[in-house]
Scaffold this active site. Structure first.
Site, PDB file in Angstrom:
ATOM      1  N   HIS A 110     105.763 132.225  55.580  1.00  0.00           N
ATOM      2  CA  HIS A 110     105.861 130.912  56.209  1.00  0.00           C
ATOM      3  C   HIS A 110     105.233 129.798  55.374  1.00  0.00           C
ATOM      4  O   HIS A 110     105.189 128.649  55.836  1.00  0.00           O
ATOM      5  CB  HIS A 110     105.200 130.959  57.583  1.00  0.00           C
ATOM      6  CG  HIS A 110     105.697 132.096  58.415  1.00  0.00           C
ATOM      7  ND1 HIS A 110     107.005 132.209  58.808  1.00  0.00           N
ATOM      8  CD2 HIS A 110     105.068 133.203  58.904  1.00  0.00           C
ATOM      9  CE1 HIS A 110     107.162 133.315  59.513  1.00  0.00           C
ATOM     10  NE2 HIS A 110     106.004 133.938  59.586  1.00  0.00           N
TER      11      HIS A 110
ATOM     12  N   ASP B  87      98.254 133.336  62.100  1.00  0.00           N
ATOM     13  CA  ASP B  87      99.365 134.040  61.450  1.00  0.00           C
ATOM     14  C   ASP B  87      99.500 133.544  60.016  1.00  0.00           C
ATOM     15  O   ASP B  87     100.165 132.545  59.749  1.00  0.00           O
ATOM     16  CB  ASP B  87     100.662 133.811  62.220  1.00  0.00           C
ATOM     17  CG  ASP B  87     101.801 134.684  61.693  1.00  0.00           C
ATOM     18  OD1 ASP B  87     101.690 135.192  60.555  1.00  0.00           O
ATOM     19  OD2 ASP B  87     102.795 134.863  62.415  1.00  0.00           O
TER      20      ASP B  87
END
Length: 287
Positions: free
Chosen positions: A193, A188
């Site tokens: 993030h 991911d």
């Protein structure tokens, strides 16, 4: 509108060949905080290849590549800005214990698009099977800000769940400062993030932890606390992402155990137990 509901729902399922090894499983477990203390036999079930068991939430990253949220953005009829997308919820049903090594086929399709007024919510269903039969069925709810209001079906309501009194167990789990940087190695690579500038464009003052990392950390806490560390007892795991976790925070995980089900609520300790996961349930087989 950037989400063409008719086209998205009519599109043929997308089939992908996936595979994983014990090293992929170990990396995932480390990414959700396993291995502390490093010599604890209960942790070695997650980190040592000679006694490895697969936490069912590994299914959300099995085979690598983009997670369900990002995969949904490449489906026919979908053309939206990643900075406007959030993971609204995740459900997973395992049909049998996941092997530590496998080659499988995963089939993805959008099964619903809901009009929430100020947002659209897409549901991406993923089914995986290997040569021995079905492995899991997962659904990711993809929340697209600013894409609602076309008069479509609102879908099910996600009203605030009632807490059934004092929890049976409460545990706290620290989130490392580098947790998101480690977890993103499972596949991911959403810049939300890791990249401060992208996070600010998405409306956050700094990068946030992957919702699926919190999802995995929470399931591990339930398994270790109430299911005797037996990952094979988990039948399903469902949660709504009510808020974000920031790296460096502490998760407070409250659990209510019933007959074959554990209800779970997760909050961020440093922000006054601000909700992170709500409406969360683990279904399990009796030991």
């Amino acid at each position: 509108m950037p989400v063409d509901t008719e086209r998205a729902l009519a599109a043929a399922p997308r089939t992908t060949e996936i595979s994983w090894t014990p090293e992929d499983v170990q990396l995932y477990h480390l990414g959700i905080g396993a291995g502390v203390p490093a010599t604890d036999p209960r942790e070695l079930r997650y980190t040592l290849e000679s006694r490895l068991h697969v936490l069912p939430s590994f299914a959300t990253v099995a085979g690598g590549g983009p997670p369900g949220v990002i995969a949904a953005l490449s489906m026919p009829g979908v053309d939206v800005d990643l900075a406007r997308v959030l993971h609204g919820g995740q459900s997973l049903r395992v049909h049998r214990p996941l092997p530590v090594r496998a080659a499988a086929t995963r089939t993805d399709r959008i099964t619903a698009v809901h009009d929430k007024g100020k947002a659209a919510v897409m549901v991406l269903r993923s089914d995986a099977a290997d040569a021995d039969g079905p492995l899991w069925t997962a659904e990711a709810q993809v929340y697209v800000r600013g894409e609602g209001g076309w008069g479509g079906d609102r879908g099910p309501s996600a009203g605030a769940p009632e807490e059934p009194g004092a929890p049976d167990r409460t545990v706290e789990r620290p989130v490392r400062e580098d947790q998101a940087l480690l977890y993103r190695l499972t596949g991911d690579l959403n810049p939300l993030h890791a990249e401060p500038e992208f996070a600010r464009r998405a409306g956050f003052d700094r990068p946030v932890l992957h919702g699926l990392c919190t999802y995995g950390m929470t399931l591990k806490a339930v398994v270790d606390t109430l299911l005797d560390g037996d990952v094979t007892r988990v039948r399903s795991w469902t949660a709504r992402f009510a808020g974000v976790t920031y790296p460096g925070e502490t998760l407070r995980i409250r659990m209510w155990r019933g007959d074959g089900v554990v209800r779970v609520a997760v909050g961020a300790v440093e922000r006054g137990d601000a909700p992170v996961l709500t409406g969360a349930t683990v279904e399990f087989t009796q030991g």
